[in-house]
Design a protein around this motif. Structure first.
Motif, PDB file in Angstrom:
ATOM      1  N   GLU A 196       0.844  -1.198   0.000  1.00  0.00           N
ATOM      2  CA  GLU A 196       0.000   0.000   0.000  1.00  0.00           C
ATOM      3  C   GLU A 196       0.881   1.251   0.000  1.00  0.00           C
ATOM      4  OE1 GLU A 196      -3.371   0.183   0.237  1.00  0.00           O
ATOM      5  OE2 GLU A 196      -3.893  -1.921   0.586  1.00  0.00           O
ATOM      6  N   ASP A 197       0.426   2.274  -0.690  1.00  0.00           N
ATOM      7  CA  ASP A 197       1.089   3.572  -0.594  1.00  0.00           C
ATOM      8  C   ASP A 197       0.687   4.265   0.702  1.00  0.00           C
ATOM      9  OD1 ASP A 197       2.646   3.878  -3.005  1.00  0.00           O
ATOM     10  OD2 ASP A 197       0.761   3.952  -4.102  1.00  0.00           O
ATOM     11  N   LEU A 198       1.503   5.200   1.143  1.00  0.00           N
ATOM     12  CA  LEU A 198       1.130   6.038   2.277  1.00  0.00           C
ATOM     13  C   LEU A 198      -0.151   6.803   1.929  1.00  0.00           C
ATOM     14  CD1 LEU A 198       4.633   7.460   3.254  1.00  0.00           C
ATOM     15  CD2 LEU A 198       3.322   5.705   4.468  1.00  0.00           C
ATOM     16  N   PRO A 199      -0.962   7.122   2.944  1.00  0.00           N
ATOM     17  CA  PRO A 199      -2.239   7.793   2.653  1.00  0.00           C
ATOM     18  C   PRO A 199      -2.108   9.041   1.794  1.00  0.00           C
ATOM     19  CG  PRO A 199      -2.217   7.047   4.928  1.00  0.00           C
ATOM     20  CD  PRO A 199      -0.843   6.783   4.387  1.00  0.00           C
ATOM     21  N   ARG A 200      -1.076   9.836   2.025  1.00  0.00           N
ATOM     22  CA  ARG A 200      -0.945  11.071   1.241  1.00  0.00           C
ATOM     23  C   ARG A 200      -0.639  10.757  -0.231  1.00  0.00           C
ATOM     24  NH1 ARG A 200       3.954  10.718   4.137  1.00  0.00           N
ATOM     25  NH2 ARG A 200       5.815  10.763   2.797  1.00  0.00           N
ATOM     26  N   VAL A 201       0.125   9.670  -0.472  1.00  0.00           N
ATOM     27  CA  VAL A 201       0.395   9.253  -1.846  1.00  0.00           C
ATOM     28  C   VAL A 201      -0.866   8.658  -2.469  1.00  0.00           C
ATOM     29  CG1 VAL A 201       1.835   7.812  -3.330  1.00  0.00           C
ATOM     30  CG2 VAL A 201       2.803   8.832  -1.245  1.00  0.00           C
ATOM     31  N   ALA A 202      -1.570   7.839  -1.691  1.00  0.00           N
ATOM     32  CA  ALA A 202      -2.813   7.244  -2.172  1.00  0.00           C
ATOM     33  C   ALA A 202      -3.823   8.314  -2.543  1.00  0.00           C
ATOM     34  CB  ALA A 202      -3.385   6.311  -1.105  1.00  0.00           C
ATOM     35  N   ARG A 203      -3.824   9.390  -1.790  1.00  0.00           N
ATOM     36  CA  ARG A 203      -4.765  10.476  -2.062  1.00  0.00           C
ATOM     37  C   ARG A 203      -4.501  11.097  -3.435  1.00  0.00           C
ATOM     38  NH1 ARG A 203      -9.716  12.100  -0.016  1.00  0.00           N
ATOM     39  NH2 ARG A 203     -10.086  14.204  -0.774  1.00  0.00           N
ATOM     40  N   THR A 263     -13.119   4.624   5.750  1.00  0.00           N
ATOM     41  CA  THR A 263     -11.923   4.761   6.586  1.00  0.00           C
ATOM     42  C   THR A 263     -10.645   4.974   5.795  1.00  0.00           C
ATOM     43  OG1 THR A 263     -11.613   2.350   6.587  1.00  0.00           O
ATOM     44  CG2 THR A 263     -12.922   3.288   8.373  1.00  0.00           C
ATOM     45  N   GLY A 264     -10.691   4.907   4.469  1.00  0.00           N
ATOM     46  CA  GLY A 264      -9.469   4.984   3.677  1.00  0.00           C
ATOM     47  C   GLY A 264      -9.057   6.407   3.371  1.00  0.00           C
ATOM     48  N   ALA A 265      -8.010   6.501   2.555  1.00  0.00           N
ATOM     49  CA  ALA A 265      -7.506   7.820   2.163  1.00  0.00           C
ATOM     50  C   ALA A 265      -8.539   8.593   1.356  1.00  0.00           C
ATOM     51  CB  ALA A 265      -6.225   7.655   1.347  1.00  0.00           C
TER      52      ALA A 265
END
Length: 722
Positions: A281-288, A506-508
């Motif tokens: 998984e990518d970090l949340p900020r990257v996923a965003r 709950t996700g990005a």
């Protein structure tokens, strides 16, 4: 419990139904002998045999019930229980005279079994619910309607306008021990669930449902219902069910086969991207960033950036002559291909043809295009020119090149992304054969696949994106706009069932409303929304605790109404500093004993998995990990990010404060964690609980015992935390 006076008679009827079912199985098996083809059989005969074999195999699969009960109800349309009786079951069964013995639960006449109420009896006089184990009847429960409600009924339940039908059968089903696999609810479908299951095929149906309302199993039953009702064309077009992760797919994979529908495709989004390694998984900020709809423009521009004029004139020897393609010539070739071809790879052949034409036209002495092609197509300078002007690309090659170059990222995204967002896309470049993409890369690979089109096709190879007649998407509230584009791309006619709970986003890319999600789906055939309001899985006392979290995490949403009033209240245990994992093991042992032989999930923040596993091992508690064994073990450690959509008999939620801190939507993740158990809920913590959970109820006292707070059963009030 007194035995129902008609139990033996109904058992005899059920036995007859099973005999008819076995006859149907024998009949299907005997068909094989009628189409035997020896060595001398014709190709036509072999083809016919294969087709019949496929049909026989499908029919035998449909007729295989396993341990499931064939008949679960009966409808009577006259008060005296005469001949107007219909038995409702998993499939249609007929006798030797082709008279119906059992009516399929999806047939129109079966609708009254799920929808009739005292106020709207739908022509019924009596509805009978069967409780069975396999083919053995254990109990009967009757509900009376209309004229049949007059007189002495000996304790028989009268139909009313409650939203619960077959209350006794429903409660018994809900209290059954969980096995680590989701079971069907075909015998206990409730009215509001049935309305969703039987909703029309066309358009987008959004189903909002809180924890325990049965939204997942309703969506799966809807898939089975649509296949039954619209066998043509759905049997050929296909039905796809998309889940949030592989643990979830393993959890639901027996529901549709138990309903006789084994041909539905279950997948996660990554399964729809062929031949690429997907992991992590990518970090949340990257996923965003990667999930933003603007990335569609970035991918399109990255492809366009690989369609370019030469940097210098191409000069190549051809016999005694020098052939030339100027920079301006190459610009015209690229522009012409760009106008002609919507998909990049399809334009390569045109670029090659035009390049050899231009080279041939530049000769002083006339030469044929074909001769230039034959002699120069492998010339290093020509190959390099073509790869610069219009390379044939795979999605993996495009993204690997893009993300490995800050210059290419800037060129493709400067119009749509900020410098900080651009920086999130960059990663070190490795060999294309070694690259592993993340789950958040999947919709970008798919977007590239759509824009690039297939490479030159080999025989038997199909690189086109498959579409489906109907798509079911579960836990849709967390899908990013790019993931939703991927779903929409696979819809043949805009027929989708979108299922989830905004409170459990709950996700990005947690969405605040279904309208945000519908913006990215095909809506030309209309949209409609339905809500499941009754909670069946979660005992009321556990739901009261979860409601405390919901009123902070999503105060605009209404929690489901639980039908299960009994059960034990939640257990809360606080550990001394440094003793958390030891206490987790103690509580796990105690809770597992309470639900033995049922299932227990130890729900932990992602960073706690190793330590909790070591503590359980040290305490001699056999357990599994959801990331490795699914829910096959009686005790399973489940990271909170994977627990959505699952149900277990008991759950131990570890360190709520850490869950809130670590997850992108921490409060909603905690709400999800607290709503997984069908029987018992325990919370173990070392850090102080969030205020809305720690607020004492009227009967709570703080007691120290053996170095820990004693395990307190909390009768928590449901009023707003102050």
């Amino acid at each position: 419990m007194n035995e129902h006076p008609e139990l033996n008679a109904e058992q005899a009827y059920v036995d007859h139904a099973y005999d008819c079912l076995e006859t149907a199985r024998d009949r299907a098996t005997r068909l094989r002998s009628m189409v035997e083809v020896g060595k001398g059989g014709t190709e036509q005969a072999r083809w016919e045999r294969e087709m019949i074999e496929g049909s026989i195999a499908t029919r035998l699969t449909q007729l295989d019930l396993g341990d499931s009960s064939l008949v679960f109800g009966r409808l009577d349309t006259d008060a005296d229980h005469g001949e107007d009786a219909f038995y409702i079951g998993r499939m249609s069964v007929a006798d030797d005279e082709q008279e119906p013995v059992v009516v399929d639960w999806r047939a129109p006449i079966s609708e009254a079994f799920y929808r009739a109420t005292g106020r709207q009896p739908m022509g019924l006089a009596r509805r009978r619910h069967f409780t069975a184990r396999g083919r053995t009847l254990l109990n009967l429960e009757d509900e009376l309607f209309g004229e049949a409600v007059h007189g002495d009924h000996g304790g028989i339940r009268l139909a009313d306008d409650d939203r619960i039908q077959g209350h006794g059968a429903l409660i018994r089903a809900l209290e059954t021990t969980r096995t680590g696999r989701l079971g069907d609810i075909v015998a206990t479908i409730q009215g509001e669930q049935d309305e969703i299951i039987r909703s029309e095929l066309s358009g987008v149906l959004v189903v909002q449902g809180g924890p325990g309302t049965g939204k997942t199993v309703v969506a799966l039953h809807r898939a089975a219902y649509l296949l039954y009702t619209h066998r043509f064309p759905l049997d050929g077009q296909g039905v796809l069910v998309l889940g949030p992760n592989r643990l979830f797919l393993g959890y639901i994979d027996q529901v549709l086969p138990s309903l006789g529908e084994a041909g539905v495709e279950l997948a996660v989004l990554a399964d729809l991207v062929d031949r690429e390694r997907i992991d992590g998984e990518d970090l949340p900020r990257v996923a965003r960033v990667k999930g933003d709809a603007r990335m569609a423009h970035v991918v399109r521009k990255a492809i366009a950036d690989r369609e370019r004029e030469l940097r210098a004139d191409l000069r190549v020897g051809f016999g005694a002559q020098t052939l030339v393609c100027t920079v301006d010539d190459s610009a015209r070739i690229v522009a012409d291909a760009h106008r002609r071809y919507h998909r990049h790879n399809a334009g390569r052949k045109h670029v090659e043809q035009r390049l050899f034409e231009v080279l041939a036209d530049s000769a002083r002495n006339p030469v044929r295009d074909e001769d230039v092609r034959d002699q120069l197509r492998r010339h290093p300078a020509v190959v390099a020119a073509l790869e610069w002007m219009w390379p044939v690309l795979t999605p993996a090659e495009l993204l690997h090149d893009l993300f490995g170059s800050r210059a290419l990222i800037d060129l493709a995204s400067r119009k749509w992304l900020t410098p900080d967002e651009q920086a999130e896309l960059h990663r070190p470049r490795t060999s294309i054969d070694q690259v592993t993409f993340t789950w958040q890369d999947v919709p970008l690979l798919d977007e590239a696949r759509e824009r690039l089109g297939p490479r030159r096709k080999r025989k038997g190879q199909d690189d086109e994106i498959r579409t489906y007649g109907h798509i079911v998407v579960d836990e849709a509230q967390d899908l990013s706009p790019m993931q939703l584009r991927m779903v929409a791309r696979r819809s043949l006619s805009g027929s989708l069932t979108i299922v989830g709970d905004i409170a459990q986003a709950t996700g990005a890319w947690a969405h605040e409303s279904w309208e945000e999600i519908l913006e990215h789906l095909p809506t030309k055939r209309g949209t409609r929304q339905a809500e499941l309001t009754v909670g069946y899985r979660i005992p009321a006392k556990n739901m009261e605790m979860a409601t405390r979290v919901l009123r902070v995490a999503a105060p605009e949403l209404t929690p489901p109404i639980s039908v299960r009033e009994g059960g034990d209240p939640p257990v809360v245990s606080r550990a001394d500093t440094g003793a958390l994992h030891q206490l987790v093991a103690e509580v796990t042992r105690a809770e597992a004993a309470e639900v033995d032989p049922g299932s227990l999930a130890v729900i932990v923040p992602a960073t706690f998995v190793e330590q909790v596993s070591e503590a359980l091992t040290a305490a001699g508690i056999e357990h599994g990990r959801a990331t490795r064994q699914g829910l096959r073990q009686p005790v399973t450690i489940v990271p909170v990010g994977m627990v959505k959509g699952l149900e277990v008999d008991a759950s131990v939620v570890v360190e709520p404060a850490a869950i809130v801190d670590e997850e992108a939507q921490g409060l909603r993740a905690l709400y999800v964690a607290l709503t997984r158990a069908t029987k018992r809920l325990a919370i173990v913590h070392e850090r102080p609980l969030p205020d809305f959970l720690a607020e004492p109820g009227p009967d709570r006292d703080t007691v120290q015992a053996n170095g820990h707070d004693s395990q307190l059963r909390l009768d928590l009030p449901v009023e707003e935390a102050g």
